[in-house]
Motif scaffolding. Structure first.
Motif, mmCIF file in Angstrom:
data_model
loop_
_atom_site.group_PDB
_atom_site.id
_atom_site.type_symbol
_atom_site.label_atom_id
_atom_site.label_comp_id
_atom_site.label_asym_id
_atom_site.label_seq_id
_atom_site.Cartn_x
_atom_site.Cartn_y
_atom_site.Cartn_z
ATOM 1 N N GLY A 193 0.818 -1.206 0.000
ATOM 2 C CA GLY A 193 0.000 0.000 0.000
ATOM 3 C C GLY A 193 0.847 1.249 0.000
ATOM 4 N N GLU A 194 2.014 1.194 0.689
ATOM 5 C CA GLU A 194 2.891 2.363 0.751
ATOM 6 C C GLU A 194 3.434 2.746 -0.629
ATOM 7 O OE1 GLU A 194 3.868 -0.211 4.468
ATOM 8 O OE2 GLU A 194 3.155 -0.474 2.400
ATOM 9 N N LEU A 195 3.535 1.751 -1.535
ATOM 10 C CA LEU A 195 4.060 2.007 -2.881
ATOM 11 C C LEU A 195 2.953 2.147 -3.915
ATOM 12 C CD1 LEU A 195 7.057 -0.530 -2.864
ATOM 13 C CD2 LEU A 195 7.041 1.872 -2.179
ATOM 14 N N GLY A 196 1.698 1.984 -3.484
ATOM 15 C CA GLY A 196 0.567 2.181 -4.377
ATOM 16 C C GLY A 196 0.271 1.029 -5.307
ATOM 17 N N GLY A 197 0.821 -0.144 -5.052
ATOM 18 C CA GLY A 197 0.520 -1.287 -5.916
ATOM 19 C C GLY A 197 1.528 -2.397 -5.738
ATOM 20 N N PHE A 198 1.577 -3.292 -6.744
ATOM 21 C CA PHE A 198 2.512 -4.411 -6.696
ATOM 22 C C PHE A 198 3.910 -3.943 -7.058
ATOM 23 C CE2 PHE A 198 -1.423 -6.777 -6.916
ATOM 24 C CZ PHE A 198 -1.157 -7.916 -6.170
ATOM 25 N N ALA A 199 4.914 -4.566 -6.418
ATOM 26 C CA ALA A 199 6.311 -4.275 -6.738
ATOM 27 C C ALA A 199 7.101 -5.566 -6.631
ATOM 28 C CB ALA A 199 6.877 -3.225 -5.786
ATOM 29 N N GLU A 200 8.069 -5.732 -7.526
ATOM 30 C CA GLU A 200 8.933 -6.905 -7.470
ATOM 31 C C GLU A 200 9.744 -6.829 -6.172
ATOM 32 O OE1 GLU A 200 9.740 -10.560 -9.234
ATOM 33 O OE2 GLU A 200 8.286 -8.992 -9.761
ATOM 34 N N THR A 201 9.624 -7.849 -5.343
ATOM 35 C CA THR A 201 10.125 -7.790 -3.972
ATOM 36 C C THR A 201 11.107 -8.923 -3.695
ATOM 37 O OG1 THR A 201 8.043 -6.804 -3.233
ATOM 38 C CG2 THR A 201 9.418 -7.839 -1.546
ATOM 39 N N PRO A 202 12.244 -8.624 -3.052
ATOM 40 C CA PRO A 202 13.211 -9.676 -2.707
ATOM 41 C C PRO A 202 12.610 -10.678 -1.727
ATOM 42 C CG PRO A 202 14.195 -7.491 -2.487
ATOM 43 C CD PRO A 202 12.721 -7.284 -2.664
ATOM 44 N N ILE A 203 12.886 -11.951 -1.954
ATOM 45 C CA ILE A 203 12.429 -13.028 -1.080
ATOM 46 C C ILE A 203 13.662 -13.691 -0.462
ATOM 47 C CG2 ILE A 203 11.026 -15.107 -0.885
ATOM 48 C CD1 ILE A 203 9.495 -12.648 -1.939
ATOM 49 N N TYR A 204 13.627 -13.887 0.854
ATOM 50 C CA TYR A 204 14.766 -14.472 1.558
ATOM 51 C C TYR A 204 14.358 -15.782 2.224
ATOM 52 C CZ TYR A 204 17.059 -9.986 0.911
ATOM 53 O OH TYR A 204 17.628 -8.857 0.364
ATOM 54 N N ASP A 205 15.277 -16.733 2.214
ATOM 55 C CA ASP A 205 15.095 -18.010 2.906
ATOM 56 C C ASP A 205 15.430 -17.797 4.374
ATOM 57 O OD1 ASP A 205 15.232 -20.541 3.992
ATOM 58 O OD2 ASP A 205 16.244 -21.432 2.256
ATOM 59 N N GLY A 206 14.425 -17.829 5.229
ATOM 60 C CA GLY A 206 14.644 -17.555 6.642
ATOM 61 C C GLY A 206 15.628 -18.500 7.293
ATOM 62 N N ASP A 207 15.663 -19.752 6.842
ATOM 63 C CA ASP A 207 16.570 -20.729 7.437
ATOM 64 C C ASP A 207 18.032 -20.434 7.099
ATOM 65 O OD1 ASP A 207 14.493 -22.131 8.616
ATOM 66 O OD2 ASP A 207 14.198 -23.422 6.865
ATOM 67 N N ARG A 208 18.268 -19.609 6.077
ATOM 68 C CA ARG A 208 19.645 -19.258 5.698
ATOM 69 C C ARG A 208 20.063 -17.894 6.214
ATOM 70 N NH1 ARG A 208 18.777 -20.069 -0.461
ATOM 71 N NH2 ARG A 208 20.718 -18.875 -0.628
ATOM 72 N N LEU A 209 19.134 -17.180 6.832
ATOM 73 C CA LEU A 209 19.498 -15.900 7.440
ATOM 74 C C LEU A 209 20.293 -16.166 8.709
ATOM 75 C CD1 LEU A 209 16.163 -13.921 6.962
ATOM 76 C CD2 LEU A 209 18.367 -13.390 5.892
ATOM 77 N N ARG A 210 21.352 -15.412 8.922
ATOM 78 C CA ARG A 210 22.259 -15.638 10.037
ATOM 79 C C ARG A 210 22.362 -14.404 10.929
ATOM 80 N NH1 ARG A 210 21.125 -19.898 9.106
ATOM 81 N NH2 ARG A 210 22.359 -21.676 8.382
ATOM 82 N N PRO A 211 22.760 -14.592 12.180
ATOM 83 C CA PRO A 211 22.906 -13.454 13.099
ATOM 84 C C PRO A 211 23.753 -12.342 12.482
ATOM 85 C CG PRO A 211 23.128 -15.492 14.322
ATOM 86 C CD PRO A 211 23.057 -15.865 12.868
ATOM 87 N N GLY A 212 23.231 -11.133 12.539
ATOM 88 C CA GLY A 212 23.897 -9.969 11.973
ATOM 89 C C GLY A 212 23.318 -9.528 10.647
ATOM 90 N N HIS A 213 22.646 -10.405 9.919
ATOM 91 C CA HIS A 213 22.060 -10.017 8.634
ATOM 92 C C HIS A 213 21.027 -8.904 8.838
ATOM 93 C CE1 HIS A 213 23.069 -13.962 6.269
ATOM 94 N NE2 HIS A 213 24.064 -13.097 6.275
ATOM 95 N N LEU A 214 21.036 -7.948 7.929
ATOM 96 C CA LEU A 214 20.100 -6.826 7.970
ATOM 97 C C LEU A 214 19.341 -6.785 6.652
ATOM 98 C CD1 LEU A 214 19.081 -4.314 9.539
ATOM 99 C CD2 LEU A 214 20.825 -2.990 8.328
ATOM 100 N N VAL A 215 18.034 -6.980 6.728
ATOM 101 C CA VAL A 215 17.182 -6.988 5.537
ATOM 102 C C VAL A 215 16.353 -5.715 5.528
ATOM 103 C CG1 VAL A 215 15.356 -8.192 4.290
ATOM 104 C CG2 VAL A 215 17.060 -9.503 5.576
ATOM 105 N N ARG A 216 16.473 -4.949 4.451
ATOM 106 C CA ARG A 216 15.709 -3.702 4.332
ATOM 107 C C ARG A 216 14.452 -3.952 3.504
ATOM 108 N NH1 ARG A 216 18.621 0.321 6.443
ATOM 109 N NH2 ARG A 216 20.889 0.031 6.620
ATOM 110 N N GLY A 217 13.332 -3.360 3.957
ATOM 111 C CA GLY A 217 12.082 -3.539 3.263
ATOM 112 C C GLY A 217 11.984 -2.669 2.019
#
Length: 681
Positions: A626-650
């Motif tokens: 809604g903040e962007l006014g529609g659909f946007a191609e969005t990065p998808i991350y595998d939660g099981d591969r995320l490690r301590p310290g990783h920073l994911v920006r929306g």
């Protein structure tokens, strides 16, 4: 290797957590809840966890040192009215306690708005069984026989003033046990020696109505688990935030009502303590409900009583407020108004996209259409969702009659309504009770909690949200890490100030009783802790507030501090200046919570590494923002591969087994040393 297993049965899924008792590593699993035979869902959840560990279920269960279970057997029985037939023995003149309900039964547990619709309010169905007045053993024997002739499966004994003198109740119970040794019997003075004859009678009757059901369920589950390889006794979660033995869970079955939500709060307390958070708003979005609780100064808020299906219960329980808003909540039209919940599609048939015959549009169907959920990775790919079925349901039931066929607007509307309902409940639990959400961290869990938490979290005013690594099975984790706990309460009304020897004597007696029970359960003094409370009120008021009491013997200074604490709590709840000391204060009841510490793994923080999460990225897809006014191609991350310290920006989507974390634009999610996702904006 030794394991600790926690189980939680929800309306849609049965969750399991298997903990390595030494290393603390967590393995999660989910299986569809099986309402017709709940134990089958439990067994399947264990089997799924075993597959994740690449070990046979028999090996996992054979090495289990603790198996703790939060059960909905009693809650479901009470809500659905599937209760055994109960006979009630009461004092003459008080035969109608469960009919009159102290004149509150018609509206008990209802909101103000619900109470205004008088034509839609009613008392619950009364329990059957003639109320009798045994004044001597001869009359009592005849009374019991008449009840047996009417086919009762349990007998409740609730005599006037038995909390002061239990002798008559005890004599009647001995008589019944002599006549029918196998019959389920509860005397109110045994477990509920508290003022309030209606509430005491109600609690005793409900305990009898669900006790045999609990006994049957536990026996069947234990036999099934033993056949699969379990060697240790089963532990049962209680609504007060601890576990107990199966024997005690049957004897006081009423304490297991609402144990699932309580387990989620305990898991949050366990995690918050390790992270250094003292004030936490606990939020759980499952398939059927949205549950909110509070942890204040490191301790869950405990309610001394509860109202379930309009019946009063005199058992302390972790205070969790629920509404019918969850992933399975059905979207429907009230004339030209779009509504969501409280009816849920449940586990059978489930949301339309499950492909199990469901035709009603749900929140999960809307989330799927908006791109938040990956249809190929629901429950780690164990369940494949069908987008076309979700589209059909929403188009037919919502989009065409209300939005001119616009499927996107319909899906957006469903999501916005559910998020607003959840944010509104958070305000009621915090702001309306004198708490500022800005002073709290939020925890979001359950299958749908991480998917919606940014929407309801930002609106409520919190500054950060913690999504636990075990979010999809957080309540199961709570059962796994819970200590043994029992609550003992007794009424001893006294005007204030109370002579110091009175509370010291009462608390001492309750603590001795608690110690004996814990010792029978294998808990020694070195592993036992006591927490003391008193219920206090202003004179001529009918509702009490629960006030914490320090340990040890009490002197004049401690007694005066109780009054100061009571007035502070009173003004926090009812507003500054509402205290009225001139009315005088009364102490009504005393309670001791006895905690026996049992095995649980310690949480171990890993060192945080680089911030770049690129190694965990698994692709992208179109997601509606809604903040962007529609659909946007969005990065998808595998939660099981995320490690301590990783920073994911929306904007971003983090996909885990059992849940999806939605990171909105202008938000960021940092993975901490426990692999929790910490979302800020």
């Amino acid at each position: 290797m030794a394991y600790v297993i926690g189980i939680d049965i929800g309306g849609t899924f049965t969750d399991a957590v298997v903990l390595d008792a030494e290393a603390g590593e967590q393995t999660l699993s989910k299986a569809p809840t099986t309402p017709r035979d709940l134990k089958q869902g439990v067994l399947e959840a264990v089997r799924v966890a075993a597959r994740h560990l690449n070990r046979p279920p028999r090996e996992i269960l054979g090495r289990t040192v603790k198996f703790a279970h939060g059960t909905t057997a009693t809650t479901n029985a009470l809500v659905q009215g599937r209760l055994v037939k109960v006979g009630l023995i009461a004092t003459a003149g008080f035969e109608d306690q469960l009919i009159i309900m102290r004149a509150i039964g018609r509206v008990a547990g209802l909101t103000l708005t619900e109470r205004l619709h008088f034509s839609q309010t009613d008392k619950p169905e009364p329990y059957q069984g003639r109320v009798l007045t045994p004044l001597n053993l001869g009359e009592a024997r005849e009374a019991v026989q008449r009840l047996l002739n009417r086919g009762v499966q349990a007998i409740a004994i609730a005599l006037l003033w038995s909390f002061k003198n239990p002798e008559h109740e005890q004599a009647i119970k001995r008589l019944i046990q002599e006549m029918v040794p196998e019959l389920f019997v509860t005397a109110s003075s045994e477990h509920f020696p508290v003022m309030g004859e209606y509430e005491r009678t109600s609690t005793t009757a409900i305990n009898c109505a669900i006790g045999p059901i609990m006994a049957s369920y536990i026996q069947e589950l234990e036999l099934a688990l033993q056949a699969e390889g379990l060697k240790v006794p089963l532990s049962i979660m209680t609504s007060a935030g601890g576990i107990t033995t199966t024997e005690q869970a049957v004897r006081v079955a009423v304490t297991t009502i609402g144990s699932g939500p309580a387990a989620g709060v305990i898991a949050s307390q366990y995690l918050a303590e390790a992270m250094g958070h003292r004030n936490v708003i606990v939020t759980d979005v499952g398939g059927t409900t949205f549950d909110v609780g509070l942890i204040v100064d490191g301790m869950p808020r405990i309610a001394p009583t509860a109202t379930i299906r309009q019946y009063a219960l005199l058992t302390p329980l972790i205070e969790v407020t629920s509404i019918g808003s969850g992933g399975g909540s059905v979207a429907w039209l009230d004339g030209t108004r779009l509504r969501v919940g409280p009816v849920s599609a449940g586990a059978e048939p489930g949301p339309a996209c499950y492909g199990r015959g469901g035709e009603e549009p749900t929140v999960t169907d809307a989330d799927l259409i908006l791109g938040y959920i990956n249809p190929e990775y629901f429950c780690g790919g164990e369940i494949r969702l069908q987008r076309e079925l979700a589209e059909q349901a929403i188009r037919r039931r919502v989009a065409e009659p209300l939005f001119g066929g616009d499927l996107l607007k319909a899906a957006i509307g469903i999501r916005e309504i559910i998020d607003s309902q959840m944010a509104d409940l958070i305000r009621k639990v915090t702001v309306e009770r004198g708490y500022d959400p800005k002073e709290f961290t939020m925890m979001a869990y359950g299958g749908a909690g991480p998917t919606h938490c940014v929407a309801y979290g930002k609106e409520s005013g919190v500054q950060a949200i913690v999504v636990p690594i075990a979010a999809p099975a957080h309540s199961a984790l709570g059962a796994a890490v819970s200590d043994m706990k029992h609550s003992f309460k007794v009424s001893r009304p006294h005007g204030f100030p109370v002579p110091p020897e009175v509370p010291s004597e009462v608390f001492g007696g309750l603590e001795r009783e608690a110690s004996l029970l814990l010792e029978r359960e294998g808990i020694g003094p070195e592993a036992t802790a006591f927490y003391r409370w008193v219920d206090m009120r202003y004179r001529r008021q009918v509702h009490e507030l629960t006030v914490p009491v320090p340990g040890g013997r009490l002197g004049e200074a401690e007694i005066q501090q109780l009054a100061a604490t009571f007035e502070e709590l009173y003004q926090r709840l009812y507003g500054k200046g509402s205290a009225y000391s001139e009315a005088g204060i009364e102490v009504i009841s005393y309670r001791v919570d006895a905690v026996g510490r049992v095995v649980k793994p310690d949480l171990r923080f890993a060192e945080e590494g680089p911030a770049d999460p690129a190694a965990a990225r698994k692709g992208s897809r179109a997601v509606y923002w809604g903040e962007l006014g529609g659909f946007a191609e969005t990065p998808i991350y595998d939660g099981d591969r995320l490690r301590p310290g990783h920073l994911v920006r929306g904007p971003a989507i983090l996909e885990y087994y059992g849940t999806t974390v939605v990171v909105n634009p202008e938000c960021r999610a940092r993975i901490d040393g426990l692999r929790n996702a910490i979302i800020r904006w």
